[in-house]
Design a protein around this motif. Structure first.
Motif, PDB file in Angstrom:
ATOM      1  N   SER A 287     -10.782 -13.341  62.148  1.00  0.00           N
ATOM      2  CA  SER A 287     -10.685 -14.424  61.184  1.00  0.00           C
ATOM      3  C   SER A 287     -10.896 -15.787  61.857  1.00  0.00           C
ATOM      4  O   SER A 287     -11.634 -16.634  61.356  1.00  0.00           O
ATOM      5  CB  SER A 287      -9.308 -14.342  60.508  1.00  0.00           C
ATOM      6  OG  SER A 287      -9.081 -15.458  59.714  1.00  0.00           O
ATOM      7  N   VAL A 288     -10.279 -15.978  63.023  1.00  0.00           N
ATOM      8  CA  VAL A 288     -10.401 -17.261  63.725  1.00  0.00           C
ATOM      9  C   VAL A 288     -11.833 -17.454  64.229  1.00  0.00           C
ATOM     10  O   VAL A 288     -12.429 -18.527  64.048  1.00  0.00           O
ATOM     11  CB  VAL A 288      -9.390 -17.343  64.895  1.00  0.00           C
ATOM     12  CG1 VAL A 288      -9.661 -18.569  65.758  1.00  0.00           C
ATOM     13  CG2 VAL A 288      -7.958 -17.383  64.353  1.00  0.00           C
ATOM     14  N   LEU A 289     -12.397 -16.418  64.844  1.00  0.00           N
ATOM     15  CA  LEU A 289     -13.762 -16.537  65.366  1.00  0.00           C
ATOM     16  C   LEU A 289     -14.759 -16.802  64.247  1.00  0.00           C
ATOM     17  O   LEU A 289     -15.669 -17.616  64.378  1.00  0.00           O
ATOM     18  CB  LEU A 289     -14.160 -15.266  66.132  1.00  0.00           C
ATOM     19  CG  LEU A 289     -13.463 -15.045  67.473  1.00  0.00           C
ATOM     20  CD1 LEU A 289     -13.958 -13.768  68.136  1.00  0.00           C
ATOM     21  CD2 LEU A 289     -13.677 -16.239  68.397  1.00  0.00           C
ATOM     22  N   LEU A 290     -14.576 -16.104  63.115  1.00  0.00           N
ATOM     23  CA  LEU A 290     -15.478 -16.304  61.978  1.00  0.00           C
ATOM     24  C   LEU A 290     -15.361 -17.717  61.410  1.00  0.00           C
ATOM     25  O   LEU A 290     -16.356 -18.307  60.990  1.00  0.00           O
ATOM     26  CB  LEU A 290     -15.160 -15.304  60.877  1.00  0.00           C
ATOM     27  CG  LEU A 290     -15.955 -14.010  60.908  1.00  0.00           C
ATOM     28  CD1 LEU A 290     -15.416 -13.057  59.861  1.00  0.00           C
ATOM     29  CD2 LEU A 290     -17.428 -14.300  60.650  1.00  0.00           C
TER      30      LEU A 290
ATOM     31  N   VAL B 280      -5.364 -18.092  60.538  1.00  0.00           N
ATOM     32  CA  VAL B 280      -4.432 -17.427  61.449  1.00  0.00           C
ATOM     33  C   VAL B 280      -3.444 -16.564  60.678  1.00  0.00           C
ATOM     34  O   VAL B 280      -3.051 -15.503  61.134  1.00  0.00           O
ATOM     35  CB  VAL B 280      -3.672 -18.462  62.314  1.00  0.00           C
ATOM     36  CG1 VAL B 280      -2.623 -17.779  63.199  1.00  0.00           C
ATOM     37  CG2 VAL B 280      -4.643 -19.251  63.166  1.00  0.00           C
ATOM     38  N   TYR B 281      -3.038 -17.006  59.483  1.00  0.00           N
ATOM     39  CA  TYR B 281      -2.017 -16.240  58.780  1.00  0.00           C
ATOM     40  C   TYR B 281      -2.488 -15.583  57.479  1.00  0.00           C
ATOM     41  O   TYR B 281      -2.364 -14.385  57.302  1.00  0.00           O
ATOM     42  CB  TYR B 281      -0.769 -17.083  58.505  1.00  0.00           C
ATOM     43  CG  TYR B 281       0.390 -16.172  58.162  1.00  0.00           C
ATOM     44  CD1 TYR B 281       0.984 -15.400  59.140  1.00  0.00           C
ATOM     45  CD2 TYR B 281       0.824 -16.015  56.847  1.00  0.00           C
ATOM     46  CE1 TYR B 281       1.990 -14.507  58.842  1.00  0.00           C
ATOM     47  CE2 TYR B 281       1.840 -15.121  56.535  1.00  0.00           C
ATOM     48  CZ  TYR B 281       2.420 -14.373  57.533  1.00  0.00           C
ATOM     49  OH  TYR B 281       3.400 -13.474  57.246  1.00  0.00           O
ATOM     50  N   LEU B 282      -3.034 -16.410  56.565  1.00  0.00           N
ATOM     51  CA  LEU B 282      -3.284 -15.899  55.214  1.00  0.00           C
ATOM     52  C   LEU B 282      -4.320 -14.767  55.172  1.00  0.00           C
ATOM     53  O   LEU B 282      -4.095 -13.739  54.527  1.00  0.00           O
ATOM     54  CB  LEU B 282      -3.716 -17.059  54.303  1.00  0.00           C
ATOM     55  CG  LEU B 282      -3.797 -16.742  52.820  1.00  0.00           C
ATOM     56  CD1 LEU B 282      -2.459 -16.284  52.273  1.00  0.00           C
ATOM     57  CD2 LEU B 282      -4.291 -17.970  52.043  1.00  0.00           C
ATOM     58  N   VAL B 283      -5.427 -14.968  55.870  1.00  0.00           N
ATOM     59  CA  VAL B 283      -6.488 -13.946  55.835  1.00  0.00           C
ATOM     60  C   VAL B 283      -6.027 -12.609  56.446  1.00  0.00           C
ATOM     61  O   VAL B 283      -6.201 -11.558  55.815  1.00  0.00           O
ATOM     62  CB  VAL B 283      -7.780 -14.486  56.506  1.00  0.00           C
ATOM     63  CG1 VAL B 283      -8.742 -13.364  56.838  1.00  0.00           C
ATOM     64  CG2 VAL B 283      -8.454 -15.507  55.598  1.00  0.00           C
ATOM     65  N   PRO B 284      -5.395 -12.613  57.629  1.00  0.00           N
ATOM     66  CA  PRO B 284      -4.855 -11.337  58.130  1.00  0.00           C
ATOM     67  C   PRO B 284      -3.768 -10.771  57.217  1.00  0.00           C
ATOM     68  O   PRO B 284      -3.689  -9.549  57.019  1.00  0.00           O
ATOM     69  CB  PRO B 284      -4.272 -11.705  59.500  1.00  0.00           C
ATOM     70  CG  PRO B 284      -4.998 -12.935  59.898  1.00  0.00           C
ATOM     71  CD  PRO B 284      -5.267 -13.686  58.632  1.00  0.00           C
ATOM     72  N   PHE B 285      -2.948 -11.640  56.633  1.00  0.00           N
ATOM     73  CA  PHE B 285      -1.841 -11.222  55.765  1.00  0.00           C
ATOM     74  C   PHE B 285      -2.347 -10.449  54.542  1.00  0.00           C
ATOM     75  O   PHE B 285      -1.722  -9.486  54.093  1.00  0.00           O
ATOM     76  CB  PHE B 285      -1.068 -12.471  55.322  1.00  0.00           C
ATOM     77  CG  PHE B 285       0.056 -12.216  54.342  1.00  0.00           C
ATOM     78  CD1 PHE B 285       1.346 -11.961  54.788  1.00  0.00           C
ATOM     79  CD2 PHE B 285      -0.170 -12.260  52.970  1.00  0.00           C
ATOM     80  CE1 PHE B 285       2.389 -11.745  53.891  1.00  0.00           C
ATOM     81  CE2 PHE B 285       0.864 -12.043  52.061  1.00  0.00           C
ATOM     82  CZ  PHE B 285       2.149 -11.783  52.529  1.00  0.00           C
ATOM     83  N   LEU B 286      -3.491 -10.876  53.985  1.00  0.00           N
ATOM     84  CA  LEU B 286      -3.989 -10.216  52.783  1.00  0.00           C
ATOM     85  C   LEU B 286      -4.420  -8.777  53.059  1.00  0.00           C
ATOM     86  O   LEU B 286      -4.422  -7.937  52.155  1.00  0.00           O
ATOM     87  CB  LEU B 286      -5.163 -11.011  52.193  1.00  0.00           C
ATOM     88  CG  LEU B 286      -4.786 -12.385  51.615  1.00  0.00           C
ATOM     89  CD1 LEU B 286      -6.025 -13.127  51.133  1.00  0.00           C
ATOM     90  CD2 LEU B 286      -3.773 -12.248  50.492  1.00  0.00           C
ATOM     91  N   LYS B 287      -4.761  -8.491  54.309  1.00  0.00           N
ATOM     92  CA  LYS B 287      -5.104  -7.108  54.656  1.00  0.00           C
ATOM     93  C   LYS B 287      -3.899  -6.370  55.231  1.00  0.00           C
ATOM     94  O   LYS B 287      -3.647  -5.212  54.879  1.00  0.00           O
ATOM     95  CB  LYS B 287      -6.257  -7.129  55.682  1.00  0.00           C
ATOM     96  CG  LYS B 287      -6.670  -5.769  56.214  1.00  0.00           C
ATOM     97  CD  LYS B 287      -7.366  -4.932  55.165  1.00  0.00           C
ATOM     98  CE  LYS B 287      -7.796  -3.575  55.755  1.00  0.00           C
ATOM     99  NZ  LYS B 287      -8.354  -2.689  54.722  1.00  0.00           N
TER     100      LYS B 287
ATOM    101  N   GLY C 268      -4.665 -26.921  57.739  1.00  0.00           N
ATOM    102  CA  GLY C 268      -4.954 -26.101  56.558  1.00  0.00           C
ATOM    103  C   GLY C 268      -5.817 -24.903  56.916  1.00  0.00           C
ATOM    104  O   GLY C 268      -5.545 -23.773  56.508  1.00  0.00           O
ATOM    105  N   ALA C 269      -6.853 -25.171  57.708  1.00  0.00           N
ATOM    106  CA  ALA C 269      -7.746 -24.079  58.125  1.00  0.00           C
ATOM    107  C   ALA C 269      -6.996 -23.071  58.975  1.00  0.00           C
ATOM    108  O   ALA C 269      -7.217 -21.855  58.859  1.00  0.00           O
ATOM    109  CB  ALA C 269      -8.937 -24.647  58.902  1.00  0.00           C
ATOM    110  N   ALA C 270      -6.087 -23.546  59.816  1.00  0.00           N
ATOM    111  CA  ALA C 270      -5.325 -22.642  60.678  1.00  0.00           C
ATOM    112  C   ALA C 270      -4.393 -21.765  59.848  1.00  0.00           C
ATOM    113  O   ALA C 270      -4.273 -20.564  60.094  1.00  0.00           O
ATOM    114  CB  ALA C 270      -4.533 -23.428  61.717  1.00  0.00           C
ATOM    115  N   PHE C 271      -3.738 -22.360  58.854  1.00  0.00           N
ATOM    116  CA  PHE C 271      -2.873 -21.554  57.984  1.00  0.00           C
ATOM    117  C   PHE C 271      -3.664 -20.415  57.349  1.00  0.00           C
ATOM    118  O   PHE C 271      -3.238 -19.265  57.339  1.00  0.00           O
ATOM    119  CB  PHE C 271      -2.226 -22.427  56.906  1.00  0.00           C
ATOM    120  CG  PHE C 271      -1.558 -21.626  55.816  1.00  0.00           C
ATOM    121  CD1 PHE C 271      -0.387 -20.932  56.066  1.00  0.00           C
ATOM    122  CD2 PHE C 271      -2.120 -21.549  54.550  1.00  0.00           C
ATOM    123  CE1 PHE C 271       0.220 -20.167  55.071  1.00  0.00           C
ATOM    124  CE2 PHE C 271      -1.526 -20.795  53.558  1.00  0.00           C
ATOM    125  CZ  PHE C 271      -0.344 -20.099  53.816  1.00  0.00           C
ATOM    126  N   VAL C 272      -4.841 -20.766  56.836  1.00  0.00           N
ATOM    127  CA  VAL C 272      -5.652 -19.753  56.153  1.00  0.00           C
ATOM    128  C   VAL C 272      -6.152 -18.690  57.130  1.00  0.00           C
ATOM    129  O   VAL C 272      -6.020 -17.489  56.884  1.00  0.00           O
ATOM    130  CB  VAL C 272      -6.837 -20.413  55.408  1.00  0.00           C
ATOM    131  CG1 VAL C 272      -7.805 -19.358  54.881  1.00  0.00           C
ATOM    132  CG2 VAL C 272      -6.315 -21.275  54.265  1.00  0.00           C
TER     133      VAL C 272
END
Ligand SMILES: [Zn+2]
Lengths: 256, 72
Positions: free
Chosen positions: A147-150, A112-119, A106-110
């Motif tokens: 996003s991953v490091l944070l 690795v994908y979702l957070v970069p996707f929103l920008k 779940g954390a990886a989806f958010v």
């Protein structure tokens, strides 16, 4: 012994990634390909320099090519997630293998994908200026890395705060910190708007939603499959090999 | 029946952590290998090229778009 366990988890992670990739491939074919085809049709109707010889035919790109991309991606993220799981197991909290795998997925989806996707959302062919590809690539990978490091930092901070604030509040505070810093990154990194003037909005929407569906299915399938495989791998491993286990579970109610 | 079983042998306890020393070699070599795979799916022959031509890019083209990578 422990090294063999890590290898075992790594192999199972790659296998689970391959299986998850197969599910994602079905979604990519059924939901994604029609949008890619439509976008390429739009591109060919509007481009000035008409492309020369096709290196790979469209039908190959949409089948074997797509399968290669999605399955290799699945195996790779599966391997990396298995390594992250090896670190996380027993360290992020009192979660068993399956729960750890589900949380990690779940954390990886958010992150690795979702957070970069929103920008920087995914774009179909013909959206995006070829001349800006260098910049778009750099910004996208920067956003993923950030996003991953944070997220890793937030997990560590949350862990540190837990004794003082309790698990729930510590997690909320760490999550808020993550959101605030990501929000700053969103605000300060340049936005991209390279949409051709009359590109169909519905096509863009459907394409982007299909990419979200691909990732959601990929990570869900991975979390469940890998959790199952990891639990079996760890269940068969010899217990008590770690000196770090404080045997805390044995103390309270063991003798009652 | 279940309550009389000695706790150390039952599996629902907090899992033992794997020592970082045991993970690091795997994480380093395989982590790198996996990242190389991701690079070839997601970025090769786009902004950067290790192999000349466009074959890799064209082959994984649809996957690249549908996995969210910047493509062309
Ligand atoms: Zn493209």
């Amino acid at each position: 012994m422990n090294s063999a366990t890590v290898r075992n988890l790594l192999v199972r992670g790659m296998l689970a990634g391959l299986i998850a990739g197969l599910f994602a491939l079905v979604v990519a074919s059924l939901l994604g390909e029609p949008q890619v085809d439509a976008a390429i049709a739009y591109e060919e109707a509007h481009s000035h320099e008409h492309g020369g010889v096709e290196v790979v035919t469209r039908s190959m790109q949409a089948t074997a090519g797509l399968a290669t991309g999605v399955l290799v991606y699945g195996v790779a993220i599966g391997g990396i997630a298995a390594l992250a799981f090896s670190f996380a197991l027993g360290r992020v909290g009192r979660f068993g293998p399956r729960a750890t795998a589900a949380l990690l997925a779940g954390a990886a989806f958010v992150t690795v994908y979702l957070v970069p996707f929103l920008k920087y959302p995914a774009n179909p062919p013909s959206v995006g200026d070829p001349d800006s590809l260098d910049k778009r690539t750099a910004l996208y990978f920067l956003m993923v890395l950030l996003s991953v490091l944070l997220a890793v930092a937030a997990t560590i901070v949350g862990k540190r705060l837990a004794p003082r604030l309790g698990n729930w509040n510590a997690s909320v505070v760490a999550g808020l910190g993550f959101v605030v810093v990501i929000g700053l990154a969103y605000a300060f990194l340049p936005s991209l708007s390279e949409l051709p003037k009359h590109f169909p909005g519905m096509l863009l929407w459907r394409f982007r939603i299909s990419t979200l569906a691909v990732q959601l299915v990929l990570w869900t399938a991975f979390g469940l499959t890998f959790g199952h495989l990891a639990e079996r791998a760890l269940g068969s491993a010899v217990r008590g090999g770690s000196k770090e286990e404080p045997a805390s579970t044995a103390s309270p109610a063991a003798t009652s | 029946m279940a309550q009389s079983i000695a706790p150390p042998s039952t599996g629902t306890a907090v899992p033992a952590t794997l020592p970082v020393k045991a993970i690091l070699p795997w994480a380093f070599f395989f982590g790198l290998l996996m990242l190389v795979l991701l690079y070839f799916v997601g970025a090769e022959q786009g902004a950067t090229s290790l192999i000349s031509g466009t074959d890799v890019h064209e082959w994984v083209h649809d996957g690249r778009h549908l996995l969210g990578f910047p493509c062309h």
